[in-house]
Motif scaffolding. Sequence first.
Motif, mmCIF file in Angstrom:
data_model
loop_
_atom_site.group_PDB
_atom_site.id
_atom_site.type_symbol
_atom_site.label_atom_id
_atom_site.label_comp_id
_atom_site.label_asym_id
_atom_site.label_seq_id
_atom_site.Cartn_x
_atom_site.Cartn_y
_atom_site.Cartn_z
ATOM 1 N N PHE A 54 0.817 -1.211 0.000
ATOM 2 C CA PHE A 54 0.000 0.000 0.000
ATOM 3 C C PHE A 54 0.853 1.265 0.000
ATOM 4 O O PHE A 54 0.435 2.311 0.482
ATOM 5 C CB PHE A 54 -0.908 0.026 1.240
ATOM 6 N N GLU A 55 2.046 1.179 -0.550
ATOM 7 C CA GLU A 55 2.996 2.290 -0.471
ATOM 8 C C GLU A 55 2.421 3.579 -1.055
ATOM 9 O O GLU A 55 2.551 4.662 -0.470
ATOM 10 C CB GLU A 55 4.291 1.916 -1.189
ATOM 11 N N GLN A 56 1.757 3.484 -2.204
ATOM 12 C CA GLN A 56 1.199 4.680 -2.830
ATOM 13 C C GLN A 56 0.039 5.247 -2.010
ATOM 14 O O GLN A 56 -0.198 6.461 -2.003
ATOM 15 C CB GLN A 56 0.726 4.360 -4.247
ATOM 16 N N LEU A 57 -0.674 4.373 -1.292
ATOM 17 C CA LEU A 57 -1.796 4.817 -0.474
ATOM 18 C C LEU A 57 -1.363 5.828 0.578
ATOM 19 O O LEU A 57 -2.088 6.782 0.876
ATOM 20 C CB LEU A 57 -2.446 3.606 0.212
ATOM 21 N N HIS A 58 -0.169 5.649 1.139
ATOM 22 C CA HIS A 58 0.289 6.529 2.207
ATOM 23 C C HIS A 58 0.615 7.940 1.706
ATOM 24 O O HIS A 58 0.784 8.849 2.513
ATOM 25 C CB HIS A 58 1.496 5.904 2.911
ATOM 26 N N GLU A 59 0.681 8.096 0.389
ATOM 27 C CA GLU A 59 0.805 9.438 -0.174
ATOM 28 C C GLU A 59 -0.559 10.120 -0.239
ATOM 29 O O GLU A 59 -0.649 11.349 -0.235
ATOM 30 C CB GLU A 59 1.411 9.365 -1.576
ATOM 31 N N VAL A 60 -1.607 9.312 -0.265
ATOM 32 C CA VAL A 60 -2.973 9.831 -0.324
ATOM 33 C C VAL A 60 -3.505 10.124 1.075
ATOM 34 O O VAL A 60 -4.172 11.131 1.312
ATOM 35 C CB VAL A 60 -3.908 8.820 -1.033
ATOM 36 N N ALA A 61 -3.193 9.226 2.036
ATOM 37 C CA ALA A 61 -3.739 9.395 3.382
ATOM 38 C C ALA A 61 -2.837 8.729 4.416
ATOM 39 O O ALA A 61 -2.313 7.643 4.188
ATOM 40 C CB ALA A 61 -5.139 8.799 3.456
ATOM 41 N N TYR A 62 -2.663 9.425 5.538
ATOM 42 C CA TYR A 62 -2.048 8.828 6.725
ATOM 43 C C TYR A 62 -3.191 8.280 7.574
ATOM 44 O O TYR A 62 -4.041 9.045 8.043
ATOM 45 C CB TYR A 62 -1.310 9.890 7.544
ATOM 46 N N SER A 63 -3.226 6.965 7.778
ATOM 47 C CA SER A 63 -4.305 6.345 8.546
ATOM 48 C C SER A 63 -3.734 5.479 9.651
ATOM 49 O O SER A 63 -2.883 4.627 9.391
ATOM 50 C CB SER A 63 -5.193 5.498 7.627
ATOM 51 N N LEU A 64 -4.217 5.690 10.879
ATOM 52 C CA LEU A 64 -3.706 4.920 12.012
ATOM 53 C C LEU A 64 -4.579 5.116 13.238
ATOM 54 O O LEU A 64 -5.364 6.060 13.327
ATOM 55 C CB LEU A 64 -2.282 5.350 12.353
ATOM 56 N N PHE A 65 -4.442 4.190 14.190
ATOM 57 C CA PHE A 65 -5.014 4.345 15.518
ATOM 58 C C PHE A 65 -3.983 5.048 16.390
ATOM 59 O O PHE A 65 -2.810 4.664 16.404
ATOM 60 C CB PHE A 65 -5.361 2.984 16.129
ATOM 61 N N LEU A 66 -4.407 6.077 17.113
ATOM 62 C CA LEU A 66 -3.485 6.805 17.976
ATOM 63 C C LEU A 66 -3.100 5.949 19.187
ATOM 64 O O LEU A 66 -3.893 5.129 19.661
ATOM 65 C CB LEU A 66 -4.107 8.121 18.434
#
Length: 313
Positions: free
Chosen positions: A100-112
């Motif tokens: 999902f490398e390209q996805l992380h350019e679109v959105a940073y998604s995570l649980f804090l």
Amino acid sequence: MEFVPIDKILQIRPDTIQSIQKMYNLDKPGSLKEAKRIMNEWIQKQPHFNKKDFGDSYLELSIILNKGSIERAKSQLDKMCTIRTLMPDFFGKFNCKTDFEQLHEVAYSLFLPKITDDHYRIFVSKFSDVDWESPQAIYFFRHVAIMIEYVKVHDYMGGAIVILDFSEANVMNFLKKLSPVLVRQAMTIFMEGYGMRIKGIHIISESKFVEGFVMLLKQAVSAKVGNRINVYRSVKDLHDFIPKAILPEEYGGEERSLKTLLEESLDALSSEEHLSYLEEMNKATTNESCRPKDQFVEQYGGMPGTFRFLSVD
């Protein structure tokens, strides 16, 4: 307030476990152990389950997220296994770093890392103003599924608070490329399959098109959750209901940056341990030939989207 690490990327409050168990009448000695025993005994008797060995932590959080109801936890697990059979495109042994490398350019998604004072975990997606293609949307939902798989065995929480940050993104760019069916399928997986309880969905955007995005979400969730969708013009509005100790520095908080937190999250999600776990959990499907046909139609006939018919003769 002090936070206690329960995992390399997740923390809870010192009173989280005790408070949640007491809330759902599971704090008496042996009561939670008995609930998991009943749940596991029921699983062994389900002829249509292709996987019978669910971990202790998985079962415990499933019962907790269903407010201590064993019957609701049974129904939720059955639905999750069925969903894996009906919607296989959302699941797989994916490496979040490389696949999902390209996805992380679109959105940073995570649980804090830190949890709220009422024991809810914050999920953040911060979207960027970059071009992306409609087929990439499935990668976003796969990434979320993998994160939920992780918290199901590494966390202790009462539910989730969702932050969707479009403060630096073009909402219309996302709205035009998101399929309503795909969004509804994904929300069904997260809420009905995984049993994630959503306390609130908070969208940050100044765009006039954000109402269209809200309408899209409301079509994908229950009226109860739809009423919990709020729109804010600034990230500073988050301070009214989320302590600064929990929020990343981009939101005026005391936590590390989103980029650092994402890197730590991706390390955990891409570890050999978690990849092996995903491979094992992908076996948690159903053999519909072993389930009465009328039972399938009654329970799952109204699920969203178009699915290939399964033979249950």
